[in-house]
Scaffold this motif. Structure first.
Motif, mmCIF file in Angstrom:
data_model
loop_
_atom_site.group_PDB
_atom_site.id
_atom_site.type_symbol
_atom_site.label_atom_id
_atom_site.label_comp_id
_atom_site.label_asym_id
_atom_site.label_seq_id
_atom_site.Cartn_x
_atom_site.Cartn_y
_atom_site.Cartn_z
ATOM 1 N N ARG A 190 1.880 -5.537 11.727
ATOM 2 C CA ARG A 190 1.273 -6.521 12.639
ATOM 3 C C ARG A 190 -0.067 -7.016 12.107
ATOM 4 O O ARG A 190 -0.495 -8.131 12.422
ATOM 5 N N ALA A 191 -0.706 -6.182 11.306
ATOM 6 C CA ALA A 191 -1.993 -6.573 10.709
ATOM 7 C C ALA A 191 -1.813 -7.429 9.464
ATOM 8 O O ALA A 191 -2.798 -7.833 8.844
ATOM 9 N N GLY A 192 -0.545 -7.702 9.101
ATOM 10 C CA GLY A 192 -0.288 -8.609 7.988
ATOM 11 C C GLY A 192 0.083 -7.953 6.675
ATOM 12 O O GLY A 192 0.163 -8.638 5.648
ATOM 13 N N PHE A 193 0.357 -6.646 6.681
ATOM 14 C CA PHE A 193 0.709 -5.940 5.452
ATOM 15 C C PHE A 193 2.214 -5.704 5.365
ATOM 16 O O PHE A 193 2.872 -5.429 6.379
ATOM 17 N N THR A 194 2.740 -5.800 4.159
ATOM 18 C CA THR A 194 4.108 -5.358 3.887
ATOM 19 C C THR A 194 4.026 -3.894 3.484
ATOM 20 O O THR A 194 3.372 -3.542 2.501
ATOM 21 N N THR A 195 4.679 -3.024 4.246
ATOM 22 C CA THR A 195 4.631 -1.588 3.962
ATOM 23 C C THR A 195 5.762 -1.220 3.012
ATOM 24 O O THR A 195 6.934 -1.494 3.283
ATOM 25 N N VAL A 196 5.392 -0.606 1.893
ATOM 26 C CA VAL A 196 6.359 -0.216 0.854
ATOM 27 C C VAL A 196 6.305 1.293 0.702
ATOM 28 O O VAL A 196 5.314 1.856 0.208
ATOM 29 N N ALA A 197 7.358 1.967 1.132
ATOM 30 C CA ALA A 197 7.401 3.426 1.115
ATOM 31 C C ALA A 197 7.993 3.928 -0.192
ATOM 32 O O ALA A 197 9.084 3.491 -0.597
ATOM 33 N N LEU A 198 7.295 4.846 -0.857
ATOM 34 C CA LEU A 198 7.844 5.501 -2.045
ATOM 35 C C LEU A 198 8.753 6.633 -1.587
ATOM 36 O O LEU A 198 8.300 7.598 -0.970
ATOM 37 N N THR A 199 10.043 6.508 -1.897
ATOM 38 C CA THR A 199 11.035 7.441 -1.382
ATOM 39 C C THR A 199 12.261 7.454 -2.275
ATOM 40 O O THR A 199 12.513 6.497 -3.019
ATOM 41 N N ALA A 212 7.194 -7.341 -5.630
ATOM 42 C CA ALA A 212 7.154 -8.704 -6.173
ATOM 43 C C ALA A 212 6.982 -9.728 -5.054
ATOM 44 O O ALA A 212 7.679 -9.688 -4.039
ATOM 45 N N GLY A 213 6.036 -10.636 -5.244
ATOM 46 C CA GLY A 213 5.828 -11.703 -4.286
ATOM 47 C C GLY A 213 5.133 -11.299 -3.000
ATOM 48 O O GLY A 213 4.997 -12.109 -2.088
ATOM 49 N N VAL A 214 4.682 -10.052 -2.915
ATOM 50 C CA VAL A 214 4.008 -9.580 -1.704
ATOM 51 C C VAL A 214 2.518 -9.888 -1.806
ATOM 52 O O VAL A 214 1.889 -9.597 -2.829
ATOM 53 N N ASP A 215 1.963 -10.445 -0.772
ATOM 54 C CA ASP A 215 0.528 -10.740 -0.774
ATOM 55 C C ASP A 215 -0.267 -9.494 -0.419
ATOM 56 O O ASP A 215 -0.910 -8.885 -1.256
ATOM 57 N N ARG A 216 -0.219 -9.081 0.845
ATOM 58 C CA ARG A 216 -0.953 -7.890 1.285
ATOM 59 C C ARG A 216 0.028 -6.726 1.369
ATOM 60 O O ARG A 216 1.003 -6.774 2.127
ATOM 61 N N VAL A 217 -0.221 -5.698 0.586
ATOM 62 C CA VAL A 217 0.736 -4.602 0.466
ATOM 63 C C VAL A 217 0.085 -3.275 0.827
ATOM 64 O O VAL A 217 -1.086 -3.028 0.514
ATOM 65 N N ALA A 218 0.856 -2.428 1.500
ATOM 66 C CA ALA A 218 0.440 -1.065 1.816
ATOM 67 C C ALA A 218 1.449 -0.119 1.183
ATOM 68 O O ALA A 218 2.611 -0.073 1.608
ATOM 69 N N LEU A 219 1.030 0.596 0.139
ATOM 70 C CA LEU A 219 1.891 1.590 -0.493
ATOM 71 C C LEU A 219 1.847 2.868 0.329
ATOM 72 O O LEU A 219 0.765 3.412 0.588
ATOM 73 N N VAL A 220 3.005 3.384 0.708
ATOM 74 C CA VAL A 220 3.090 4.519 1.621
ATOM 75 C C VAL A 220 3.548 5.748 0.841
ATOM 76 O O VAL A 220 4.624 5.749 0.218
ATOM 77 N N LEU A 221 2.746 6.812 0.893
ATOM 78 C CA LEU A 221 2.974 8.013 0.083
ATOM 79 C C LEU A 221 3.210 9.221 0.974
ATOM 80 O O LEU A 221 2.498 9.419 1.966
ATOM 81 N N GLY A 222 4.204 10.052 0.598
ATOM 82 C CA GLY A 222 4.565 11.203 1.410
ATOM 83 C C GLY A 222 4.013 12.516 0.905
ATOM 84 O O GLY A 222 3.383 12.591 -0.148
ATOM 85 N N SER A 223 4.266 13.559 1.654
ATOM 86 C CA SER A 223 3.707 14.875 1.369
ATOM 87 C C SER A 223 4.281 15.476 0.095
ATOM 88 O O SER A 223 5.311 15.042 -0.428
ATOM 89 N N GLU A 224 3.587 16.512 -0.406
ATOM 90 C CA GLU A 224 3.961 17.135 -1.678
ATOM 91 C C GLU A 224 5.333 17.813 -1.630
ATOM 92 O O GLU A 224 6.000 17.937 -2.647
ATOM 93 N N GLY A 225 5.760 18.268 -0.465
ATOM 94 C CA GLY A 225 7.015 19.003 -0.373
ATOM 95 C C GLY A 225 8.223 18.115 -0.164
ATOM 96 O O GLY A 225 8.953 17.788 -1.101
ATOM 97 N N HIS A 226 8.429 17.699 1.074
ATOM 98 C CA HIS A 226 9.644 16.936 1.407
ATOM 99 C C HIS A 226 9.440 15.430 1.381
ATOM 100 O O HIS A 226 10.351 14.673 1.730
#
Length: 274
Positions: A190-199, A212-226
């Protein structure tokens, strides 16, 4: 100008901020209670001071005084001068960088304040290792990311080990904690970011394609285990993977962050409608 105070007694109460630095649980509660954090090493101490953090005190071996003379001259906090052997006795480890500072924490900014003007941000869910948190900040700073957002259970970026591994970049990159874990990613959308989850999800595409082609991006990173929770995987707008070879399925979260930040920083620009 900082007053230089020589101390020879390891039980001196003025050294309380620096005791038992290897006891993580003790330090977490003590630092939160006193509203302080520690910086270790001349470069990190200097960066903390330059970022405007007010020093409570300094702890230095004599040979480090000259190198940090300008920092001491600009502060009214006391500087406790002790031998390196005594520093090891007080802190619980060999302070080979010779200089420590106890500094005051500041209130965290709001998410909106951190995101203001940001184009590329890192979002961390339940990353509990202080070394990894520090490395993530260093990667983000080095590769041009504008901010870091932390889920409530992430490790403290201002814990001594995090600050040290980050080489003080925790003072340069705006950051705060997310008040709402459950709907954090929809709020970013809603704040204008495309959320990209590493999974490793089956529908994940290669990271180059995802950003590619994303203006405002939020890279989403998970915990060390799962890795990422199911909730965050499902509420991210895109899921991305770093291609692997030789039967390896994933990287340490800090290494993965470095690769993903490098690719994202060089993403093709968003298309502008005529």
């Amino acid at each position: 100008m900082a007053e230089l105070i020589e101390i020879t007694d390891p039980a001196d109460p003025r050294l309380a901020d620096y005791r038992d630095l290897r006891d993580v649980e003790l330090r977490k509660s003590l630092e939160a209670e006193r509203g302080l954090f520690l910086a270790e090493g001349a470069k990190v101490v200097r960066r903390a001071a330059a970022a405007g953090h007010r020093a409570r005190s300094f702890l230095m071996a004599p040979r480090w005084l000259a190198g940090l003379a300008d920092v001491l001259d600009a502060s009214d906090a006391p500087c406790y001068v002790i031998s390196e052997a005594l520093a090891e006795q007080v802190t619980g480890f060999h302070v080979h960088r010779g200089a420590l500072a106890s500094l005051e924490r500041r209130p965290l900014p709001t998410v909106a304040e951190v995101l203001d003007g940001a184009r590329s941000v890192l979002v961390c869910e339940d990353i509990v290792d202080h070394t990894n948190v520090g490395a993530i900040f260093r990667c983000g700073a080095a590769l041009g990311f504008d901010a870091v957002l932390l889920a409530p259970r992430c490790a403290d970026p201002l814990y001594r080990r995090s600050v040290k591994v980050a080489m003080g970049t925790v003072f340069a990159v705006p950051w705060t904690r997310l008040p709402d874990w459950y709907d954090a990613l929809p709020a970013l959308e809603r704040a204008g970011f495309t959320t990209v989850a590493l999974t490793l999800a089956e529908d994940a595409v290669e990271i180059e394609q995802a950003v590619a082609g994303v203006d405002r991006v939020a890279l989403v990173l998970g915990s060390e285990g799962h890795g990422l929770s199911e909730r965050w995987q499902q509420t991210a707008s895109r899921r991305a993977v770093i291609p692997m070879h030789a039967g390896v399925d994933s990287l340490n979260v800090a290494a993965a962050t470095a690769v993903a930040c490098y690719v994202t920083a060089r993403r093709s620009p968003a298309k502008v409608s005529p």
